[in-house]
Scaffold this motif. Structure first.
Motif, PDB file in Angstrom:
ATOM      1  N   GLN A  92       0.832  -1.202   0.000  1.00 47.66           N
ATOM      2  CA  GLN A  92       0.000   0.000   0.000  1.00 47.66           C
ATOM      3  C   GLN A  92       0.871   1.258   0.000  1.00 47.66           C
ATOM      4  OE1 GLN A  92      -2.512  -0.407   3.444  1.00 47.66           O
ATOM      5  NE2 GLN A  92      -3.696  -2.098   2.570  1.00 47.66           N
ATOM      6  N   LEU A  93       1.976   1.221   0.748  1.00 48.29           N
ATOM      7  CA  LEU A  93       2.863   2.379   0.812  1.00 48.29           C
ATOM      8  C   LEU A  93       3.586   2.593  -0.513  1.00 48.29           C
ATOM      9  CD1 LEU A  93       4.158   4.675   2.365  1.00 48.29           C
ATOM     10  CD2 LEU A  93       5.787   3.035   3.347  1.00 48.29           C
ATOM     11  N   PHE A 134      13.718   2.768  -1.355  1.00 50.05           N
ATOM     12  CA  PHE A 134      12.717   3.154  -2.344  1.00 50.05           C
ATOM     13  C   PHE A 134      12.271   4.598  -2.103  1.00 50.05           C
ATOM     14  CE2 PHE A 134       8.524   3.319  -4.296  1.00 50.05           C
ATOM     15  CZ  PHE A 134       8.717   2.640  -5.481  1.00 50.05           C
ATOM     16  N   GLU A 135      12.118   4.988  -0.844  1.00 51.29           N
ATOM     17  CA  GLU A 135      11.729   6.370  -0.549  1.00 51.29           C
ATOM     18  C   GLU A 135      12.809   7.346  -0.991  1.00 51.29           C
ATOM     19  OE1 GLU A 135       8.461   5.890   3.008  1.00 51.29           O
ATOM     20  OE2 GLU A 135      10.431   6.682   3.543  1.00 51.29           O
ATOM     21  N   PHE A 144      14.157  15.868  -5.627  1.00 49.50           N
ATOM     22  CA  PHE A 144      14.608  16.272  -4.299  1.00 49.50           C
ATOM     23  C   PHE A 144      15.583  15.252  -3.722  1.00 49.50           C
ATOM     24  CE2 PHE A 144      10.115  17.722  -4.720  1.00 49.50           C
ATOM     25  CZ  PHE A 144      10.369  19.078  -4.851  1.00 49.50           C
ATOM     26  N   GLY A 145      16.425  14.699  -4.566  1.00 51.18           N
ATOM     27  CA  GLY A 145      17.342  13.655  -4.133  1.00 51.18           C
ATOM     28  C   GLY A 145      18.353  14.134  -3.106  1.00 51.18           C
ATOM     29  N   LEU A 146      18.726  13.238  -2.209  1.00 51.96           N
ATOM     30  CA  LEU A 146      19.744  13.526  -1.198  1.00 51.96           C
ATOM     31  C   LEU A 146      21.112  13.127  -1.728  1.00 51.96           C
ATOM     32  CD1 LEU A 146      17.944  12.188   2.018  1.00 51.96           C
ATOM     33  CD2 LEU A 146      17.633  14.356   0.803  1.00 51.96           C
ATOM     34  N   THR A 210      14.101   9.858   5.577  1.00 54.40           N
ATOM     35  CA  THR A 210      13.288  10.020   4.363  1.00 54.40           C
ATOM     36  C   THR A 210      11.978  10.728   4.677  1.00 54.40           C
ATOM     37  OG1 THR A 210      12.405   7.776   4.679  1.00 54.40           O
ATOM     38  CG2 THR A 210      14.286   8.035   3.184  1.00 54.40           C
ATOM     39  N   GLY A 211      11.402  10.440   5.844  1.00 49.29           N
ATOM     40  CA  GLY A 211      10.150  11.092   6.223  1.00 49.29           C
ATOM     41  C   GLY A 211      10.302  12.591   6.355  1.00 49.29           C
ATOM     42  N   PHE A 212      11.439  13.038   6.904  1.00 50.63           N
ATOM     43  CA  PHE A 212      11.686  14.473   7.056  1.00 50.63           C
ATOM     44  C   PHE A 212      11.636  15.173   5.703  1.00 50.63           C
ATOM     45  CE2 PHE A 212      14.535  18.118   6.988  1.00 50.63           C
ATOM     46  CZ  PHE A 212      14.134  18.836   8.101  1.00 50.63           C
ATOM     47  N   PHE A 213      12.312  14.610   4.717  1.00 51.16           N
ATOM     48  CA  PHE A 213      12.380  15.279   3.412  1.00 51.16           C
ATOM     49  C   PHE A 213      11.109  15.070   2.593  1.00 51.16           C
ATOM     50  CE2 PHE A 213      16.858  15.083   4.642  1.00 51.16           C
ATOM     51  CZ  PHE A 213      17.209  16.407   4.424  1.00 51.16           C
TER      52      PHE A 213
END
Length: 258
Positions: A92-93, A134-135, A144-146, A210-213
């Motif tokens: 689902q994610l 994947f994130e 917006f790649g790190l 990943t959640g932060f960005f």
């Protein structure tokens, strides 16, 4: 208009009495929708399940139309994945992340990675690491790649343990020490060529990163909430790790790969 492609099913929804609207991630045509006539039949329902890989033919009078899909099974993954809460929420994610991308835009790297994910999604220890990667790839595909290859301050490529919340670039231990309380942790397994597996703590750090960005660059600018499947996946992963720890007598999950 007509094309043929391979795709991985992300979801379906009812349409009328007997049909279904199918959402797939295709190799050459990106995330695509189409109507499947008779999609709710006993014959087609098992085929049109999320996670299955299918051979598709799409037809429409004009390119901008919804169009009709004909789908034939190539890999029936759904039944296997449904046995694992980590896999169900993970699938689902993955679909929620792919919906952040424009429909019908091809993303070869994401399609190939999605295929790898399907193979390992019911292996909870591997799924956490893979979904965090994947994130990172989704962020990259969205622009917006790190940059996790070298230290933003010194250029060194060793001992990278932080990520700057401002620049999204890696920072070495020594360079980041004065601001360590303001930095995001960079799990070692995310560094290219590290050859490491992530323990539960480092996987949790990866999802915080990943959640932060994702919040900064994607959810907040679009006025979106984080998908509920993300919290569900992380909770299922935490339960798996807790059970594994008890079964192993308190020993942490494997930290290194062969």
């Amino acid at each position: 208009m007509e094309w043929r492609d391979e795709g991985i099913i992300l979801g379906t929804r009812r349409h009328g009495e007997t049909s279904a609207i199918l959402e797939v991630m295709t190799r050459a045509h990106g995330r695509h929708m189409g109507l499947v006539r008779g999609g709710r039949s006993r014959k087609l329902q098992p085929v049109l399940q999320p996670g299955n890989r299918v051979d598709l033919v799409w037809r429409a009078r004009l390119d901008e139309h919804l169009g009709l899909f004909q789908a034939e099974a190539l890999e029936m993954n759904a039944a296997r994945l449904m046995d694992s809460a980590v896999a169900v929420y993970g699938l689902q994610l993955l679909a929620a992340h792919l919906r952040l991308l424009p429909e019908r835009d091809p993303h070869d790297a994401l399609y190939e990675t999605l295929g790898v994910m399907l193979v390992h999604l019911d292996d909870a220890d591997a799924a956490g690491e893979l979904l965090a990667r994947f994130e990172l790839l989704v962020l990259d595909e969205l622009g917006f790649g790190l940059d996790l290859t070298c230290c933003a301050a010194t250029g060194v490529r060793e001992d990278l343990v932080y990520v700057s919340p401002k620049s999204g670039r890696a920072v070495s231990r020594d360079a980041g020490a004065p601001w360590h309380d303001k930095m995001l942790a960079l799990p070692a397994f995310l560094c290219r060529g590290a050859g490491l597996r992530g323990d539960p703590a480092s996987v949790a750090d990866a999802f915080r990163l990943t959640g932060f960005f994702l919040h900064r660059h994607v959810y907040e600018p679009r006025g979106m909430e984080e998908p509920g499947a993300r919290a569900g996946f992380l909770a299922a992963l935490a339960r798996h790790h807790a059970v594994s720890k008890r079964l192993d007598g308190g020993a942490p999950a494997g930290e290194s790969a062969a």
